[in-house]
Enzyme design. Sequence first.
Site, PDB file in Angstrom:
ATOM      1  N   HIS A 181      43.897  38.184  38.426  1.00  0.00           N
ATOM      2  CA  HIS A 181      43.302  39.277  37.656  1.00  0.00           C
ATOM      3  C   HIS A 181      42.756  40.311  38.635  1.00  0.00           C
ATOM      4  O   HIS A 181      41.935  40.003  39.498  1.00  0.00           O
ATOM      5  CB  HIS A 181      42.193  38.753  36.740  1.00  0.00           C
ATOM      6  CG  HIS A 181      42.710  37.975  35.576  1.00  0.00           C
ATOM      7  ND1 HIS A 181      42.054  36.891  35.036  1.00  0.00           N
ATOM      8  CD2 HIS A 181      43.854  38.114  34.840  1.00  0.00           C
ATOM      9  CE1 HIS A 181      42.746  36.408  34.009  1.00  0.00           C
ATOM     10  NE2 HIS A 181      43.843  37.139  33.886  1.00  0.00           N
ATOM     11  N   ALA A 182      43.212  41.540  38.496  1.00  0.00           N
ATOM     12  CA  ALA A 182      43.062  42.548  39.545  1.00  0.00           C
ATOM     13  C   ALA A 182      41.616  42.854  39.895  1.00  0.00           C
ATOM     14  O   ALA A 182      41.281  43.055  41.066  1.00  0.00           O
ATOM     15  CB  ALA A 182      43.778  43.828  39.100  1.00  0.00           C
ATOM     16  N   GLU A 184      38.961  41.188  39.998  1.00  0.00           N
ATOM     17  CA  GLU A 184      38.119  40.107  40.503  1.00  0.00           C
ATOM     18  C   GLU A 184      38.094  40.136  42.035  1.00  0.00           C
ATOM     19  O   GLU A 184      38.653  39.289  42.723  1.00  0.00           O
ATOM     20  CB  GLU A 184      38.615  38.780  39.930  1.00  0.00           C
ATOM     21  CG  GLU A 184      38.485  38.772  38.409  1.00  0.00           C
ATOM     22  CD  GLU A 184      39.142  37.582  37.713  1.00  0.00           C
ATOM     23  OE1 GLU A 184      39.652  36.685  38.412  1.00  0.00           O
ATOM     24  OE2 GLU A 184      39.139  37.561  36.471  1.00  0.00           O
ATOM     25  N   ASN A 253      47.908  35.617  33.718  1.00  0.00           N
ATOM     26  CA  ASN A 253      47.396  34.272  33.456  1.00  0.00           C
ATOM     27  C   ASN A 253      47.538  33.866  31.998  1.00  0.00           C
ATOM     28  O   ASN A 253      46.961  32.874  31.563  1.00  0.00           O
ATOM     29  CB  ASN A 253      45.932  34.143  33.890  1.00  0.00           C
ATOM     30  CG  ASN A 253      45.556  32.704  34.196  1.00  0.00           C
ATOM     31  OD1 ASN A 253      46.363  31.938  34.723  1.00  0.00           O
ATOM     32  ND2 ASN A 253      44.335  32.318  33.859  1.00  0.00           N
ATOM     33  N   HIS A 305      39.248  32.660  40.631  1.00  0.00           N
ATOM     34  CA  HIS A 305      38.944  33.785  39.751  1.00  0.00           C
ATOM     35  C   HIS A 305      37.452  34.108  39.854  1.00  0.00           C
ATOM     36  O   HIS A 305      36.698  33.424  40.535  1.00  0.00           O
ATOM     37  CB  HIS A 305      39.296  33.450  38.305  1.00  0.00           C
ATOM     38  CG  HIS A 305      40.761  33.405  38.012  1.00  0.00           C
ATOM     39  ND1 HIS A 305      41.419  34.379  37.289  1.00  0.00           N
ATOM     40  CD2 HIS A 305      41.707  32.499  38.345  1.00  0.00           C
ATOM     41  CE1 HIS A 305      42.708  34.075  37.187  1.00  0.00           C
ATOM     42  NE2 HIS A 305      42.909  32.935  37.822  1.00  0.00           N
ATOM     43  N   SER A 306      37.034  35.144  39.132  1.00  0.00           N
ATOM     44  CA  SER A 306      35.617  35.416  38.949  1.00  0.00           C
ATOM     45  C   SER A 306      35.474  36.210  37.636  1.00  0.00           C
ATOM     46  O   SER A 306      36.386  36.954  37.268  1.00  0.00           O
ATOM     47  CB  SER A 306      35.055  36.226  40.124  1.00  0.00           C
ATOM     48  OG  SER A 306      35.483  37.555  40.103  1.00  0.00           O
ATOM     49  N   GLU A 380      35.936  29.673  38.852  1.00  0.00           N
ATOM     50  CA  GLU A 380      35.326  30.953  38.487  1.00  0.00           C
ATOM     51  C   GLU A 380      34.100  31.172  39.361  1.00  0.00           C
ATOM     52  O   GLU A 380      33.069  30.524  39.190  1.00  0.00           O
ATOM     53  CB  GLU A 380      34.938  30.951  37.000  1.00  0.00           C
ATOM     54  CG  GLU A 380      36.102  30.852  36.036  1.00  0.00           C
ATOM     55  CD  GLU A 380      36.826  32.170  35.828  1.00  0.00           C
ATOM     56  OE1 GLU A 380      36.386  33.191  36.418  1.00  0.00           O
ATOM     57  OE2 GLU A 380      37.817  32.197  35.077  1.00  0.00           O
TER      58      GLU A 380
END
Length: 419
Positions: A181-182, A184, A253, A305-306, A380
């Site tokens: 995911h861009a 993050e 994702n 991820h975050s 995460e």
Amino acid sequence: MMESWKVALLLAFFAPSVLTYKTYNGYKVLRVGPVEMDYFEAFAELEHDPRFDFWSRPRLGNDNLVMVSGDELSDLTKKLIKLDIEFSIFIDDVGPTVSKEIKEHEFLKSITRETNSRNITFERFMEFAEIQAYIDEMHSAYPNLTAVVDLETTFQGRQIRALHLSNGPGKRMVMMDCALHAREWMAPPVCLKTIMELLDNYNVNKELLDLADWWIVPVANPDGYVYSFEKDRFWRKNRKINFPSPCLGVDPNRNYDFYWGGENVSDPCSLTYPGTGPFSEKESRAVGNQLLAQSGNIAIYLAIHSYGELIVYPWGYTTDPPPNAAELHATGKEAAAAVFAHRGMEYTTGTSAGLLYPQFGAADDFALGVANVPYSYTWELPGGGTGGFNPPASDIIPVVTETWDGIKSMIRRATAARE
């Protein structure tokens, strides 16, 4: 090859959306919740509405942060009132937050001077070209321990690149990717820290290369990652054109070939749009093909991820636990304890659907359910700043330091286990 007139038409069609950096002036962030079971499913469905940007996946019994434009604020609040869910204004205007972060990044970029022999910094968030150059540099410095693997070429022509680390044949594999995911930005530093520790600190961490080969993708979504620096701080998806829709991008994702499309999202404008079919996207295929190619030989898969302070494992598509849930949970808890020992950062461990709302077509589910990876996790990272997605650069070193200890804990346990 698409005819030149079609390319020109597409560029003209989409050009207005990429002229300036999105300011987010007037956007607000609501703190919603805690959301209880009776209303959770209806609330979570709002995640698929393109007007509402959930800054983390909907979470039962917890507060949730949702960004919305000033024009759509009234509609969102009406829906929340109808569901009898409490909310308050968390950020009154996102615009100054975005402006401050971009100015900080540019300032740090202008003054950063690397203090070690490698072209890497944890004093600021590195951009895509810098990360690619670092991968090449590490390969040049350690040709006997590394190989650069270009996995796929993205829609916009960038390379999804992995660094393969090995000090000898015959071992199982650790697979790890960051920034699918861009937006993050905290994720790539974790992959870069891992590479640096394994190579520059080889004498200290040789054990970890004796245990397994490592296969690391620092930026799994290059087009989106670049766009988040250049045009839109909160861009999440890739940059695939979904003609004739004016909305670009697919959520990589949600694009893996395992229970793909279960959320029934067909609007390309949605932040969770899963694409036209399983593995329709280069970003998911780049990692998915490697998971399949190494099926049976992978000890552990880590998707970084975050944000959310979570160590989650399959399943995401159902609340039923996988057969090895007890071992997955114990390994996650052990890693969380290693992280906590640094500065008291608390992680929660559990299944993806159990802690959050179900998702379909996710990488960690695919790794366990199709590629037979016995240990599969989505990590995460902690949030930061005013809302979560804008942690200051000063957070990078504490986050990557504590996360590295958690990763080491996981690797030792996963490589010691035998199916």
